[in-house]
Design an enzyme around this catalytic site. Sequence first.
Site, PDB file in Angstrom:
ATOM      1  CE  LYS A   1      -0.155   0.382   5.025  1.00 54.57           C
ATOM      2  NZ  LYS A   1      -1.220   0.123   6.308  1.00 54.57           N
TER       3      LYS A   1
ATOM      4  NE  ARG B   1      -5.766   0.816  11.708  1.00 54.60           N
ATOM      5  CZ  ARG B   1      -4.589   0.776  11.233  1.00 54.60           C
ATOM      6  NH1 ARG B   1      -3.783   1.660  11.324  1.00 54.60           N
ATOM      7  NH2 ARG B   1      -4.088  -0.406  10.846  1.00 54.60           N
TER       8      ARG B   1
ATOM      9  CG  HIS C   1      -3.159  -4.388  12.249  1.00 55.94           C
ATOM     10  ND1 HIS C   1      -2.017  -5.134  11.535  1.00 55.94           N
ATOM     11  CD2 HIS C   1      -2.450  -3.277  12.379  1.00 55.94           C
ATOM     12  CE1 HIS C   1      -1.181  -4.352  11.127  1.00 55.94           C
ATOM     13  NE2 HIS C   1      -1.068  -3.114  11.721  1.00 55.94           N
TER      14      HIS C   1
ATOM     15  NE  ARG D   1      -2.344  -7.735   8.326  1.00 54.02           N
ATOM     16  CZ  ARG D   1      -2.616  -8.413   9.460  1.00 54.02           C
ATOM     17  NH1 ARG D   1      -3.369  -9.590   9.399  1.00 54.02           N
ATOM     18  NH2 ARG D   1      -2.542  -7.697  10.533  1.00 54.02           N
TER      19      ARG D   1
ATOM     20  CE1 TYR E   1      12.178  31.842   4.831  1.00 52.38           C
ATOM     21  CE2 TYR E   1      12.201  29.416   4.379  1.00 52.38           C
ATOM     22  CZ  TYR E   1      12.105  30.553   3.790  1.00 52.38           C
ATOM     23  OH  TYR E   1      11.700  30.974   2.592  1.00 52.38           O
TER      24      TYR E   1
ATOM     25  CB  CYS F   1      13.600  25.556   3.022  1.00 49.67           C
ATOM     26  SG  CYS F   1      14.584  26.550   3.936  1.00 49.67           S
ATOM     27  CG  MET F   2       8.103  23.777  -0.389  1.00 53.66           C
ATOM     28  SD  MET F   2       6.993  24.907  -1.169  1.00 53.66           S
ATOM     29  CE  MET F   2       6.168  25.335   0.295  1.00 53.66           C
ATOM     30  CG  ASP F   3      11.108  24.490  -3.023  1.00 54.89           C
ATOM     31  OD1 ASP F   3      10.575  23.841  -3.249  1.00 54.89           O
ATOM     32  OD2 ASP F   3      11.173  25.633  -3.014  1.00 54.89           O
TER      33      ASP F   3
END
Length: 383
Positions: free
Chosen positions: A36, A134, A166, A222, A266, A313-315
């Site tokens: 998955k 769950r 599970h 599993r 930052y 940072c983001m990038d």
Amino acid sequence: MLPAARAEIVVDLAAIRHNVRVLREVAGVPVMTVVKADGYGHGMVPVARAAREAGAEWLGVATLDEALELRASGDTGRILCWLYVPGEEYDAGVAAGLDLTAYTPAELDEIEESVGDTGRTALVQLKIDTGLSRGGASPASWPALVERAREGERAGHWKVTGIWSHFSSSDEPDDPANDAQEASFRWALTVAEAAGLRPEVRHLANSAATLLRPSSRFDLVRCGIASYGLDPAPGETSGVDLWPAMTARASLALVKDVEPGDAVSYGRTWIAETPTTIGLVPVGYGDGVPRRSGNHAEVLVGDRRRPVRGRVCMDQLLVDLEGEEHRPGEDVELFGDGHDGGPTAQDWAEASDTISYEIVTRIGSGRMPRRYVDSETDPGAPA
């Protein structure tokens, strides 16, 4: 040096095959390889093929879409899926011969409609909630689910192929919840047997239980994270020979000197105390790198680990090259199998206060392309 990629994920399919073989040997029963979430970030279809080559009798996914993608890729083996919403379209799943999990009689009613639409007998597994709170039927609602399942089986609508649950805490082998959950599962099996159900597989063990709790293996195990070579219970499974399959890499984009008092990234969360050299690595939280790993994680540059400085940072992120001479374009290994002295996904998990599952799954969902190698068939393939 990477030939052209800003950054990439390298997946060794030989490691997947090796891990599945190890798990089959340890378990002594058939194995379901859980693929998955795009194969835990490794790529669902290539991982599934490697697992099948290593003898995985079953594949496991969360959603019908994932299972149908496996069918479209040519996989004809047994596939279990288990996560739906009311009104889900089951027709394609029934027609494709997927094993569909039911938690409630209402889900069985919807599956029955698809049986009528397709003219095919469905394959159904029942899940009991033994303490995770769950998915799955509660113990109070279990007898009603079992009776509805047996009724539909008598009518020829489906075959009940499995009963499963599970663990919540199998990575902590001394947790008393493990004994309680296994006892609850055995009770559920007794109820199902008394109602006349004879499933072909009963399964409870996930990766950690497969390795640590033999009594929970039943007819099938599993295995998710262990199939990818990552320890499902760090510190508890020594001696199990698992090979991490994923390496995350990038190229240095920029190298610059900073002086004492210069702040990095930052929020000025790291300030140089002495002259040093900073390397810019062009990946960030937009690529699945945890933001909270700033000032905690390390990467491998050359033959040394280098600390991440400042906030991710983001990038991009920044690493301290500690005054040593490096050039843009040099390789940076965020994490790998650890054999070269570099960090592992588990190291990054600890630096980010999370689990290795999240590290590999998140980084596989960003902008970093995957490259597949096979160290078994091509030992010289560059990682």
